[in-house]
Motif scaffolding. Structure first.
Motif, PDB file in Angstrom:
ATOM      1  N   SER A  22     -26.839  -5.682 -21.221  1.00  0.00           N
ATOM      2  CA  SER A  22     -25.736  -4.735 -21.026  1.00  0.00           C
ATOM      3  C   SER A  22     -26.134  -3.267 -21.161  1.00  0.00           C
ATOM      4  O   SER A  22     -25.376  -2.392 -20.729  1.00  0.00           O
ATOM      5  CB  SER A  22     -24.610  -5.034 -22.025  1.00  0.00           C
ATOM      6  OG  SER A  22     -25.066  -4.892 -23.352  1.00  0.00           O
ATOM      7  N   THR A  26     -24.297   0.271 -19.460  1.00  0.00           N
ATOM      8  CA  THR A  26     -23.718   1.420 -20.152  1.00  0.00           C
ATOM      9  C   THR A  26     -24.496   2.697 -19.853  1.00  0.00           C
ATOM     10  O   THR A  26     -23.932   3.791 -19.838  1.00  0.00           O
ATOM     11  CB  THR A  26     -23.645   1.155 -21.672  1.00  0.00           C
ATOM     12  OG1 THR A  26     -22.673   2.026 -22.245  1.00  0.00           O
ATOM     13  CG2 THR A  26     -24.976   1.373 -22.371  1.00  0.00           C
ATOM     14  N   TYR A  29     -23.208   3.939 -16.477  1.00  0.00           N
ATOM     15  CA  TYR A  29     -21.877   4.523 -16.620  1.00  0.00           C
ATOM     16  C   TYR A  29     -21.952   5.871 -17.332  1.00  0.00           C
ATOM     17  O   TYR A  29     -21.257   6.822 -16.942  1.00  0.00           O
ATOM     18  CB  TYR A  29     -20.941   3.587 -17.385  1.00  0.00           C
ATOM     19  CG  TYR A  29     -19.556   4.167 -17.534  1.00  0.00           C
ATOM     20  CD1 TYR A  29     -18.628   4.046 -16.505  1.00  0.00           C
ATOM     21  CD2 TYR A  29     -19.187   4.873 -18.675  1.00  0.00           C
ATOM     22  CE1 TYR A  29     -17.366   4.612 -16.611  1.00  0.00           C
ATOM     23  CE2 TYR A  29     -17.928   5.439 -18.793  1.00  0.00           C
ATOM     24  CZ  TYR A  29     -17.026   5.306 -17.763  1.00  0.00           C
ATOM     25  OH  TYR A  29     -15.779   5.883 -17.867  1.00  0.00           O
ATOM     26  N   LEU A  35     -18.753   2.273 -12.805  1.00  0.00           N
ATOM     27  CA  LEU A  35     -18.519   0.984 -13.459  1.00  0.00           C
ATOM     28  C   LEU A  35     -19.189  -0.077 -12.585  1.00  0.00           C
ATOM     29  O   LEU A  35     -18.577  -0.634 -11.683  1.00  0.00           O
ATOM     30  CB  LEU A  35     -17.017   0.720 -13.599  1.00  0.00           C
ATOM     31  CG  LEU A  35     -16.581  -0.269 -14.676  1.00  0.00           C
ATOM     32  CD1 LEU A  35     -17.057   0.181 -16.046  1.00  0.00           C
ATOM     33  CD2 LEU A  35     -15.072  -0.418 -14.665  1.00  0.00           C
ATOM     34  N   ILE A  37     -20.248  -3.183 -11.384  1.00  0.00           N
ATOM     35  CA  ILE A  37     -20.049  -4.632 -11.445  1.00  0.00           C
ATOM     36  C   ILE A  37     -21.258  -5.370 -10.881  1.00  0.00           C
ATOM     37  O   ILE A  37     -21.528  -6.516 -11.241  1.00  0.00           O
ATOM     38  CB  ILE A  37     -18.761  -5.015 -10.690  1.00  0.00           C
ATOM     39  CG1 ILE A  37     -17.544  -4.361 -11.375  1.00  0.00           C
ATOM     40  CG2 ILE A  37     -18.571  -6.525 -10.641  1.00  0.00           C
ATOM     41  CD1 ILE A  37     -16.238  -4.609 -10.676  1.00  0.00           C
ATOM     42  N   PHE A 234     -19.506  -6.431 -20.106  1.00  0.00           N
ATOM     43  CA  PHE A 234     -18.374  -5.509 -20.159  1.00  0.00           C
ATOM     44  C   PHE A 234     -17.704  -5.551 -21.522  1.00  0.00           C
ATOM     45  O   PHE A 234     -17.284  -4.522 -22.057  1.00  0.00           O
ATOM     46  CB  PHE A 234     -17.356  -5.840 -19.064  1.00  0.00           C
ATOM     47  CG  PHE A 234     -17.628  -5.134 -17.766  1.00  0.00           C
ATOM     48  CD1 PHE A 234     -17.721  -3.754 -17.721  1.00  0.00           C
ATOM     49  CD2 PHE A 234     -17.794  -5.846 -16.592  1.00  0.00           C
ATOM     50  CE1 PHE A 234     -17.972  -3.091 -16.534  1.00  0.00           C
ATOM     51  CE2 PHE A 234     -18.054  -5.197 -15.393  1.00  0.00           C
ATOM     52  CZ  PHE A 234     -18.146  -3.815 -15.361  1.00  0.00           C
ATOM     53  N   VAL A 238     -17.470  -2.196 -23.821  1.00  0.00           N
ATOM     54  CA  VAL A 238     -16.106  -1.746 -24.141  1.00  0.00           C
ATOM     55  C   VAL A 238     -15.939  -1.656 -25.654  1.00  0.00           C
ATOM     56  O   VAL A 238     -15.351  -0.706 -26.176  1.00  0.00           O
ATOM     57  CB  VAL A 238     -15.062  -2.696 -23.516  1.00  0.00           C
ATOM     58  CG1 VAL A 238     -13.682  -2.444 -24.124  1.00  0.00           C
ATOM     59  CG2 VAL A 238     -15.000  -2.495 -22.013  1.00  0.00           C
ATOM     60  N   MET A 242     -17.919   2.974 -23.803  1.00  0.00           N
ATOM     61  CA  MET A 242     -18.553   3.096 -22.495  1.00  0.00           C
ATOM     62  C   MET A 242     -19.500   4.297 -22.463  1.00  0.00           C
ATOM     63  O   MET A 242     -19.114   5.417 -22.771  1.00  0.00           O
ATOM     64  CB  MET A 242     -17.484   3.266 -21.413  1.00  0.00           C
ATOM     65  CG  MET A 242     -16.455   2.155 -21.395  1.00  0.00           C
ATOM     66  SD  MET A 242     -16.949   0.729 -20.443  1.00  0.00           S
ATOM     67  CE  MET A 242     -16.907   1.356 -18.787  1.00  0.00           C
TER      68      MET A 242
END
Length: 298
Positions: A22, A26, A29, A35, A37, A234, A238, A242
């Motif tokens: 992940s 981040t 972002y 964002l 996906i 995500f 979150v 972010m």
């Protein structure tokens, strides 16, 4: 005592995997406000590339020790090639557009990457257990664990430290922080924002591919792993906030320990423990634990 040790070790192992999978999401972002996906697709490409290369290599009877070199090479090739192609071929035409449009575009890319993996490697599962098996196991208070699990934890810590040093101790990192703060002023000062965007996206894609490549020896690599990881990734970013690298690490640790605790204490809760933690955090901190401050333009 044994239960606490099992929760701690399993939680750290799961957290390390989540962080590696992940942190690229981040990072992208935080710099680009995208964002992404499609990040799950990079994870799948890394996993398939690694599993396929390891299987091809070990079939010849070569020493398994070199597979630990194959894993990062496979991740690097998959991440750089796909990240550069997508950023230069598609996303560069979308900069400045509405964020919702960017979400739709990256979702479309995610679906395309899902089909690309099927076209290249088919729909059969790939199993590349050799690197995890070759290192053997170690007993922790009488509980056997694969040494490979601790290797992944070490890689996660190394990646987190490297990102911290680059962002805070190098000239490039400080320029990147300027780009994050204000793109328009950065361009006016002569900073090549487009170049920073390209490098950031490629690095983020490579980190996602690395997460998949390292995980391949511990799982059955099959269609659908990209959707599974993007949901959990995500949840991690979150919870952490972010765009925050440190937040991704803390978020991964919280999720990892929560999942391990649910597995060992009340297994039926595993299915929703991650989302229960996310809901609890967002109820108190709506933007995550370490969300980056958003500047207001007047």
């Amino acid at each position: 005592m044994l239960n606490a040790v099992a929760i701690a070790v399993d939680g750290l192992g799961f957290a390390a995997w989540l962080f590696l999978s992940s942190v690229g999401l981040t990072l992208i972002y935080g710099v680009m406000r995208i964002l992404n996906i499609a990040h799950g697709g990079f994870y799948a490409l890394g996993a398939y590339s690694s599993a396929w290369a390891i299987g091809l290599y070990t079939q010849t009877g070569n020493t398994i020790a070199l597979t630990y070199l194959i894993i990062p090479i496979a991740a690097l090739i998959a991440g750089v090639a796909s990240g550069l192609l997508i950023e230069r071929g598609i996303l560069k035409f979308m900069y400045g557009r509405d964020e919702v449009l960017m979400v739709l575009v990256t979702y479309a890319i995610f679906l395309i990457l899902e089909d690309v993996t099927k076209l290249i490697w088919g729909t059969e599962s790939y199993i590349s257990y050799q690197p995890a098996y070759w290192l053997g196991t170690i007993d922790v208070f009488g509980i056997p664990y694969t040494i490979y699990k601790f290797l992944i934890i070490g890689v996660a810590l190394s990646v987190g430290l490297a990102l911290f040093l680059v962002l805070n101790k190098t000239r490039t990192g400080k320029l990147l922080l300027v780009v994050i703060e204000d793109r328009e002023v950065s361009s006016a000062l002569g900073i090549n924002v487009t170049k920073f965007f390209t490098v950031t996206f490629v690095v983020g894609a490579t980190l996602g591919a690395l997460g998949g490549a390292l995980t391949a020896p511990e799982i059955s690599v099959s269609p659908g792993i990209s959707a599974e990881i993007i949901v959990m990734a995500f949840a991690v970013i979150v919870i952490g906030g972010m765009g925050s690298i440190g937040g991704a690490m803390i978020g991964a640790l919280i999720v990892g320990l929560a999942r391990a605790a649910s597995v060992h204490i009340y297994p039926p809760a595993e299915l929703f423990s991650i989302y229960l933690v996310m809901a609890a955090v967002l109820a108190v901190k709506p933007y995550g634990l370490f969300a980056l401050a958003e500047g207001r333009k007047i």
